[in-house]
Write a protein that holds these residues in place. Structure first.
Motif, PDB file in Angstrom:
ATOM      1  N   GLY A  55       0.809  -1.212   0.000  1.00 22.37           N
ATOM      2  CA  GLY A  55       0.000   0.000   0.000  1.00 22.37           C
ATOM      3  C   GLY A  55       0.842   1.261   0.000  1.00 22.37           C
ATOM      4  N   LEU A  56       2.010   1.207   0.675  1.00 25.59           N
ATOM      5  CA  LEU A  56       2.898   2.363   0.697  1.00 25.59           C
ATOM      6  C   LEU A  56       3.352   2.726  -0.712  1.00 25.59           C
ATOM      7  N   ASP A  57       3.645   1.720  -1.529  1.00 29.21           N
ATOM      8  CA  ASP A  57       4.094   1.976  -2.890  1.00 29.21           C
ATOM      9  C   ASP A  57       2.994   2.631  -3.723  1.00 29.21           C
ATOM     10  N   LEU A  58       1.753   2.201  -3.533  1.00 29.93           N
ATOM     11  CA  LEU A  58       0.643   2.810  -4.262  1.00 29.93           C
ATOM     12  C   LEU A  58       0.427   4.251  -3.793  1.00 29.93           C
ATOM     13  N   SER A  59       0.544   4.494  -2.498  1.00 37.82           N
ATOM     14  CA  SER A  59       0.400   5.857  -1.971  1.00 37.82           C
ATOM     15  C   SER A  59       1.450   6.785  -2.577  1.00 37.82           C
ATOM     16  N   LEU A  60       2.681   6.294  -2.658  1.00 36.16           N
ATOM     17  CA  LEU A  60       3.748   7.102  -3.250  1.00 36.16           C
ATOM     18  C   LEU A  60       3.460   7.396  -4.715  1.00 36.16           C
ATOM     19  N   ALA A  61       2.842   6.447  -5.430  1.00 33.82           N
ATOM     20  CA  ALA A  61       2.495   6.678  -6.833  1.00 33.82           C
ATOM     21  C   ALA A  61       1.490   7.826  -6.962  1.00 33.82           C
ATOM     22  N   PHE A  62       0.522   7.879  -6.044  1.00 31.23           N
ATOM     23  CA  PHE A  62      -0.434   8.993  -6.063  1.00 31.23           C
ATOM     24  C   PHE A  62       0.270  10.327  -5.817  1.00 31.23           C
ATOM     25  N   PHE A  63       1.216  10.337  -4.895  1.00 29.77           N
ATOM     26  CA  PHE A  63       1.929  11.584  -4.596  1.00 29.77           C
ATOM     27  C   PHE A  63       2.827  12.008  -5.762  1.00 29.77           C
ATOM     28  N   LYS A  64       3.366  11.033  -6.503  1.00 32.03           N
ATOM     29  CA  LYS A  64       4.136  11.365  -7.703  1.00 32.03           C
ATOM     30  C   LYS A  64       3.240  12.059  -8.733  1.00 32.03           C
ATOM     31  N   ALA A  65       2.002  11.595  -8.835  1.00 31.53           N
ATOM     32  CA  ALA A  65       1.067  12.228  -9.770  1.00 31.53           C
ATOM     33  C   ALA A  65       0.815  13.683  -9.376  1.00 31.53           C
ATOM     34  N   LEU A  66       0.632  13.934  -8.090  1.00 29.09           N
ATOM     35  CA  LEU A  66       0.442  15.304  -7.617  1.00 29.09           C
ATOM     36  C   LEU A  66       1.660  16.164  -7.914  1.00 29.09           C
ATOM     37  N   ALA A  67       2.862  15.580  -7.721  1.00 24.50           N
ATOM     38  CA  ALA A  67       4.085  16.333  -7.972  1.00 24.50           C
ATOM     39  C   ALA A  67       4.223  16.727  -9.443  1.00 24.50           C
ATOM     40  N   ARG A  68       3.604  15.952 -10.329  1.00 24.24           N
ATOM     41  CA  ARG A  68       3.654  16.260 -11.761  1.00 24.24           C
ATOM     42  C   ARG A  68       2.510  17.168 -12.194  1.00 24.24           C
ATOM     43  N   GLY A  69       1.697  17.565 -11.242  1.00 24.43           N
ATOM     44  CA  GLY A  69       0.596  18.469 -11.543  1.00 24.43           C
ATOM     45  C   GLY A  69      -0.645  17.773 -12.047  1.00 24.43           C
ATOM     46  N   TRP A  70      -0.736  16.467 -11.879  1.00 24.11           N
ATOM     47  CA  TRP A  70      -1.906  15.720 -12.324  1.00 24.11           C
ATOM     48  C   TRP A  70      -2.924  15.593 -11.192  1.00 24.11           C
ATOM     49  N   ARG A  71      -4.175  15.508 -11.564  1.00 25.29           N
ATOM     50  CA  ARG A  71      -5.217  15.205 -10.576  1.00 25.29           C
ATOM     51  C   ARG A  71      -5.024  13.767 -10.081  1.00 25.29           C
ATOM     52  N   PRO A  72      -5.166  13.501  -8.782  1.00 27.27           N
ATOM     53  CA  PRO A  72      -4.999  12.123  -8.301  1.00 27.27           C
ATOM     54  C   PRO A  72      -6.035  11.172  -8.886  1.00 27.27           C
ATOM     55  N   THR A  73      -7.216  11.672  -9.172  1.00 19.88           N
ATOM     56  CA  THR A  73      -8.261  10.877  -9.821  1.00 19.88           C
ATOM     57  C   THR A  73      -8.916  11.737 -10.893  1.00 19.88           C
ATOM     58  N   PRO A  74      -9.490  11.119 -11.909  1.00 20.69           N
ATOM     59  CA  PRO A  74      -9.627   9.683 -12.186  1.00 20.69           C
ATOM     60  C   PRO A  74      -8.279   9.039 -12.535  1.00 20.69           C
ATOM     61  N   VAL A  75      -8.173   7.742 -12.232  1.00 22.07           N
ATOM     62  CA  VAL A  75      -6.950   7.001 -12.501  1.00 22.07           C
ATOM     63  C   VAL A  75      -7.301   5.541 -12.776  1.00 22.07           C
ATOM     64  N   SER A  76      -6.487   4.900 -13.580  1.00 26.38           N
ATOM     65  CA  SER A  76      -6.638   3.466 -13.861  1.00 26.38           C
ATOM     66  C   SER A  76      -5.390   2.747 -13.363  1.00 26.38           C
ATOM     67  N   ILE A  77      -5.582   1.660 -12.608  1.00 23.86           N
ATOM     68  CA  ILE A  77      -4.477   0.969 -11.935  1.00 23.86           C
ATOM     69  C   ILE A  77      -4.490  -0.500 -12.328  1.00 23.86           C
ATOM     70  N   ASP A  78      -3.312  -1.061 -12.578  1.00 26.61           N
ATOM     71  CA  ASP A  78      -3.254  -2.499 -12.841  1.00 26.61           C
ATOM     72  C   ASP A  78      -2.378  -3.219 -11.826  1.00 26.61           C
ATOM     73  N   THR A  79      -2.559  -4.517 -11.728  1.00 29.27           N
ATOM     74  CA  THR A  79      -1.722  -5.472 -10.986  1.00 29.27           C
ATOM     75  C   THR A  79      -1.954  -5.463  -9.477  1.00 29.27           C
ATOM     76  N   TYR A  80      -2.162  -4.300  -8.862  1.00 33.02           N
ATOM     77  CA  TYR A  80      -2.467  -4.264  -7.432  1.00 33.02           C
ATOM     78  C   TYR A  80      -3.752  -5.043  -7.152  1.00 33.02           C
ATOM     79  N   ASP A  81      -3.811  -5.725  -5.996  1.00 36.19           N
ATOM     80  CA  ASP A  81      -5.055  -6.411  -5.659  1.00 36.19           C
ATOM     81  C   ASP A  81      -6.088  -5.383  -5.208  1.00 36.19           C
ATOM     82  N   ALA A  82      -7.333  -5.743  -5.394  1.00 32.63           N
ATOM     83  CA  ALA A  82      -8.428  -4.809  -5.154  1.00 32.63           C
ATOM     84  C   ALA A  82      -8.468  -4.322  -3.710  1.00 32.63           C
ATOM     85  N   GLN A  83      -8.118  -5.188  -2.753  1.00 33.61           N
ATOM     86  CA  GLN A  83      -8.178  -4.789  -1.347  1.00 33.61           C
ATOM     87  C   GLN A  83      -7.159  -3.703  -1.038  1.00 33.61           C
ATOM     88  N   THR A  84      -5.936  -3.843  -1.566  1.00 34.80           N
ATOM     89  CA  THR A  84      -4.912  -2.822  -1.327  1.00 34.80           C
ATOM     90  C   THR A  84      -5.340  -1.488  -1.916  1.00 34.80           C
TER      91      THR A  84
END
Length: 432
Positions: free
Chosen positions: A81-110
């Motif tokens: 989950g920490l890795d996914l959280s960091l991915a969201f923060f990278k998106a913010l750092a690039r000036g992107w909206r955190p959502t909408p977003v499409s994610i692969d490979t992570y399990d649905a619960q995480t």
């Protein structure tokens, strides 16, 4: 200690950084550019170098799992989950909206846990859990369809090949596990390898009993012949072998020696050698315990059980309660039985209509789950049976009150939800 790391070439720097924290470990690198090369590269590694453990991701594991020895400690790297959280923060750092977003490979619960923790809108997050049957083209099509529907700016992808096809016209953030996740899983694997190596050095005993001598060979001469045969068996060259008197010979050695002599508790060639060269039937028992006394006691019990078989055979009993057998003169299927509640388990198995070995394996699965629910498919995978067999087994257990329904889970976006069950075998045995 030698650990193999199977990684994409773009990830090597992160893994090298994590591996620096391990002392006394030699790393063998398997670096691939394309997923289809994984099978051959891992095969080359296993052929040219003995590795004590292997760390690899979900995709490489799916590509080479048929090559992996069953006794090789393997860790499948999963992003946390920490890795996914960091991915969201990278998106913010690039000036992107955190959502909408499409994610692969992570399990649905995480994904759900991280989205809720960051207070994002779940309806704006599309998730494609890992499926080894999905092609790169299908993953790319999923992301494009999801972003077209939601108007999203970017994807979070753990699939290197998919990310390469998307990055020309869509924002992509890789969800590669960070150094902390890699380091934790690498350390956990090293500890498992170390534990396995220490287990192989546990003290063990073997008891060989002459069950029947030929018409021209009395029991004393048969016992002496058996002892000489064992003394001249290369597999027992480093063992301590002595005559116990009457009709038995005892062997003391490290557990690893017995594992090698029995091909990991599958067969014991000495049984056929005794019958062919001496004309005697031998029953053998092995014991693994905390002391020489307990090892010998367990070996005697195992030998007594082997004597009940119609053919020359051997059994192993460990102090944990595990019984493996029967082992024949040549390779054959073995049964794994947990005997902590032997009489209760056998009685319950008879009532349910299952073998004691099957029910004991189910009890072992229940202990490993520690109260968590499991789907019929996951249960089938743990037992090494087909999914339909897993569903039939669940129904049989349900008829006897040995499982409880615990809700359902939606693993994939398509298809019916999978029912979850909690095993209740331990409680049923405790009530007896």
């Amino acid at each position: 200690m030698v650990i193999g790391l199977v990684i994409h070439t773009s990830h090597r720097a992160a893994f090298e950084d994590a591996a620096r924290t391990l002392a006394g470990v030699t790393v063998e690198w398997v670096v691939y550019e394309h997923e289809d090369a994984v099978h051959g590269l891992v095969g080359d590694l296993l052929d040219r170098r003995g590795v004590d453990g292997l760390l690899l991701g979900l995709v490489p594991y799916a590509k080479c799992r048929d090559l992996l020895p069953p006794d090789l400690p393997v860790a499948i790297l999963r992003s946390a989950g920490l890795d996914l959280s960091l991915a969201f923060f990278k998106a913010l750092a690039r000036g992107w909206r955190p959502t909408p977003v499409s994610i692969d490979t992570y399990d649905a619960q995480t994904v759900s846990e991280v989205v809720n923790a960051l207070e994002l809108d779940p309806a704006q997050v599309t998730c494609l859990p890992y499926d080894p049957e999905q092609s790169v083209a299908e993953i790319v099509a999923f992301h494009r369809t999801a972003l077209a529907r939601t108007g999203g700016d970017y994807v979070i992808s753990l699939r290197t090949a998919a990310a390469a096809q998307l990055q020309d016209d869509i924002g992509v953030i890789g969800g590669l596990p960070g150094p902390a996740t890699i380091r934790a899983q690498l350390h956990e694997l090293a500890l498992r390898v170390q534990s396995k190596q220490a287990s192989a050095l546990r003290f063990a005993a073997g008891v060989f009993l002459v069950g029947r001598a030929g018409p021209k060979l009395d029991l004393d001469r048969a016992r002496v012949g058996l002892m000489n045969l064992l003394l001249n068996t290369p597999g027992f060259a480093d063992a301590w072998i002595e005559d116990r008197g009457r009709r038995g010979v005892v062997v003391f050695a490290h557990q690893a020696l017995f594992e090698q002599a029995t091909d990991n508790w599958v067969s014991l060639p000495a049984l056929s050698q005794a019958q062919e060269t001496l004309g005697i039937r031998v029953a053998a028992g092995f014991g693994v315990g905390a002391s020489a006394r307990s090892c010998l006691h367990l070996a005697e019990r195992a030998a007594a059980r082997a004597e009940q078989e119609q053919q020359p055979s051997a059994y192993l009993i460990e102090d944990s309660g595990v019984i493996i057998g029967p082992m024949g003169p040549v390779g054959s299927a073995v049964a794994f039985t947990y005997r902590e509640h032997g009489a209760e388990l056998e009685q319950l198995a008879t009532e349910v209509g299952l073998s004691a070995a099957t029910l004991s394996r189910l009890a072992a699965v229940e202990r490993s789950l520690e109260g968590r629910a499991i789907s019929p498919s996951d249960l089938a995978q743990q037992l090494g049976i087909t999914d339909p067999s897993g569903r039939r087994l669940i129904r049989k257990l349900g008829d006897s009150g040995l499982v409880e329904v615990q809700g359902s889970t939606q693993v994939h976006r398509k298809g019916r939800p999978a029912q979850l069950y909690r095993l209740c075998i331990g409680a049923a045995m405790e009530r007896r």
